[in-house]
Design an enzyme around this catalytic site. Structure first.
Site, PDB file in Angstrom:
ATOM      1  CG  ASP A 126     -14.267  64.092  61.262  1.00  0.00           C
ATOM      2  OD1 ASP A 126     -13.536  64.555  60.374  1.00  0.00           O
ATOM      3  OD2 ASP A 126     -14.656  62.906  61.251  1.00  0.00           O
ATOM      4  CG  ASP A 153      -9.924  64.020  60.830  1.00  0.00           C
ATOM      5  OD1 ASP A 153      -8.800  63.500  60.679  1.00  0.00           O
ATOM      6  OD2 ASP A 153     -10.553  64.537  59.899  1.00  0.00           O
ATOM      7  CE1 TYR A 156     -10.636  68.820  61.327  1.00  0.00           C
ATOM      8  CE2 TYR A 156     -11.193  67.553  63.272  1.00  0.00           C
ATOM      9  CZ  TYR A 156     -11.407  67.857  61.945  1.00  0.00           C
ATOM     10  OH  TYR A 156     -12.378  67.185  61.238  1.00  0.00           O
ATOM     11  CG  ASN A 186      -8.009  63.942  56.780  1.00  0.00           C
ATOM     12  OD1 ASN A 186      -9.018  63.493  57.336  1.00  0.00           O
ATOM     13  ND2 ASN A 186      -7.919  65.214  56.402  1.00  0.00           N
ATOM     14  CG  HIS A 270     -11.085  59.661  58.853  1.00  0.00           C
ATOM     15  ND1 HIS A 270     -11.760  60.250  59.904  1.00  0.00           N
ATOM     16  CD2 HIS A 270     -10.719  60.681  58.032  1.00  0.00           C
ATOM     17  CE1 HIS A 270     -11.786  61.559  59.754  1.00  0.00           C
ATOM     18  NE2 HIS A 270     -11.165  61.852  58.611  1.00  0.00           N
ATOM     19  CG  HIS A 280     -13.942  64.758  52.210  1.00  0.00           C
ATOM     20  ND1 HIS A 280     -12.684  65.282  51.993  1.00  0.00           N
ATOM     21  CD2 HIS A 280     -14.439  65.400  53.314  1.00  0.00           C
ATOM     22  CE1 HIS A 280     -12.419  66.183  52.927  1.00  0.00           C
ATOM     23  NE2 HIS A 280     -13.464  66.281  53.724  1.00  0.00           N
ATOM     24  CG  HIS A 307     -12.761  62.269  55.376  1.00  0.00           C
ATOM     25  ND1 HIS A 307     -11.776  63.142  55.774  1.00  0.00           N
ATOM     26  CD2 HIS A 307     -12.596  62.088  54.026  1.00  0.00           C
ATOM     27  CE1 HIS A 307     -11.038  63.471  54.742  1.00  0.00           C
ATOM     28  NE2 HIS A 307     -11.517  62.856  53.662  1.00  0.00           N
ATOM     29  CB  VAL A 308     -18.413  63.414  54.902  1.00  0.00           C
ATOM     30  CG1 VAL A 308     -19.507  64.370  54.433  1.00  0.00           C
ATOM     31  CG2 VAL A 308     -17.678  62.824  53.708  1.00  0.00           C
ATOM     32  CG  HIS A 309     -16.566  68.015  58.595  1.00  0.00           C
ATOM     33  ND1 HIS A 309     -15.703  69.055  58.347  1.00  0.00           N
ATOM     34  CD2 HIS A 309     -15.782  66.982  58.991  1.00  0.00           C
ATOM     35  CE1 HIS A 309     -14.459  68.683  58.580  1.00  0.00           C
ATOM     36  NE2 HIS A 309     -14.486  67.417  58.958  1.00  0.00           N
TER      37      HIS A 309
END
Length: 426
Positions: A126, A153, A156, A186, A270, A280, A307-309
């Site tokens: 990400d 990701d 963005y 995503n 992801h 999430h 996905h999870v930041h």
């Protein structure tokens, strides 16, 4: 008359310069294609610019060349430049090559990965394109890594297509020097309900991965071998149920893994299968239910997700229980993104989760030999990267807790059967 001639010459010079500028390569990045080839990708404004790469082992002395293919795409009023993809090789392992794209512009260079251990992977999820992203990339730049892995990701852009171009410019200094191997997230889907359903259009056009070489029919999932490591790049946002093309491909791919030749197997995807962050929650659960059994049977060593930041590392786990034969799951979706950190974790803390922190950072996986690797997560919002978490990892192909009596494991029945015996926990 003299003034008129001077004016005409100026117009000609401006036009010639504009034409030359349109041919100059932009957003250069490279990716692996098998063990001896590299794909060079770039963009030009000029649709007639050649997909030519000249290269050699000495600066400005190009002893080889290759011509590839090109594509472009439209997205509403946006029209991409000409996107070039050229495969060069065969190349010698652990060697610096100098190259030029399109017969014009700057010279770039890259180092091919080694053919044997040790090998080092930089892993960033990400990233996006914020000041935090820039910090992450600066810290990665200081690493002596061989391959860059990214579990989704990227830009963005989210349908704002010029952001793909600025992302390509941002990462070029790194992505042109080390191979970037990625899978989608995503934010790469970019569909607009009712109006547009061209999922992954920009991603597939710009970031071509070597999916054909692993028998995959989609750029959204594939695998590759490097040194003694088999790397799975899985698609969280393309069908993964048991009768899907991705599931059947993964099943066949794992059947072909030879742990005598690739002693390590790692996977990237992801949406995490294990997650104690409040963000999430459960989004990777259906994929876990469908595919976890295959990875467990094949003794996959580590699974990386984005996905999870935030950052989180789990113990070896299978089916929501600690298991010596399961992979270590690591969430590393903290590369920089514009949405901020996921700072809230569930309480009480699960016994499966060994370390978790909501900070921007990056990871390094150093595989030293067939049996041992060192994983470290570098917290990087400080002036210098700080190692906040680290662990030595033993390959499941050699572990005394979980071993296999054969080099090649069959997972066709969804459980670990070897040719000469059973692969099981001891």
């Amino acid at each position: 008359m003299a003034m008129y001639k001077f004016f005409c010459l100026c117009l000609f010079a401006v036009a010639a310069n504009a034409d030359l500028t349109a041919k100059v390569p932009q957003q250069v990045h490279i990716s692996l294609v098998g063990s001896e080839h590299m794909r060079v990708s770039w963009i030009t404004e000029d649709s007639d610019a050649p997909s030519l790469v000249e290269y050699g082992t000495s600066s400005r002395q190009y002893t080889s060349s290759a011509t590839g293919e090109s594509t472009s795409y439209s997205y509403f009023l946006y029209k991409s430049g000409k996107i070039h993809h050229t495969v060069i090789g065969p190349l010698v392992a652990n060697t610096v090559y100098y190259y030029r794209c399109g017969g014009i512009g700057a010279e770039y260079n890259f180092k091919t990965p080694p053919s044997n251990f040790p090998i080092s992977f930089a892993i960033v999820g990400d990233p996006g394109q914020t000041n935090y992203t820039k910090s992450t990339l600066e810290h990665v730049k200081k690493m002596e890594h061989d391959v860059f892995l990214l579990p989704g990701d990227l830009s963005y852009a989210d349908t704002n297509q010029p952001l793909w171009d600025t992302f390509g410019e941002l990462v070029e200094p790194l992505a042109s020097r080390r191979p970037w191997m990625i899978t989608e997230g995503n934010h790469e889907i970019e569909t607009i309900p009712i109006i547009m359903n061209h999922a992954f259009r920009a991603y597939n056009a710009r970031w071509r991965m070597p999916y054909e070489q692993s028998g995959s029919s989609s750029n959204l999932y594939y695998s590759f071998d490097i040194a003694g490591v088999h790397v799975l790049m899985l698609g969280s946002y393309i069908n993964f149920v048991k009768d899907s093309e991705q599931y059947k491909w993964l099943q066949g791919d794992l059947e072909r893994v030879d742990r005598g030749r690739t002693q390590w197997v790692i996977a990237l995807l992801h949406a995490p299968w294990y997650n104690t962050n409040t963000a999430h929650q459960g989004e990777g659960e259906e994929m876990r239910k469908a595919m976890e059994e295959l990875l467990y049977a094949a003794h996959v060593d580590l699974v990386f997700a984005g996905h999870v930041h935030a950052y989180e590392r789990f113990t070896r786990v299978y089916d929501n229980k600690a298991d010596a034969c399961g992979p270590i799951h690591i969430t590393i979706g903290d590369g920089g993104n514009r949405e901020g950190l996921a700072s809230k974790f569930k309480t009480p803390k699960s016994e499966l989760s060994l370390f978790r922190e909501a900070s921007y950072g990056h990871g390094e996986l150093q595989i030293f030999n067939a049996t041992h690797a060192y994983w470290s997560w570098h917290r990087n919002q400080d002036d210098e990267p700080v190692i906040s978490d680290s662990i030595w990892v033993e390959s499941l192909s050699s572990s005394t807790n979980c071993s296999c009596t054969s080099q090649q494991v069959s997972v066709s029945m969804g459980h670990a059967n070897s040719i000469n015996g059973q692969c099981r926990a001891l």
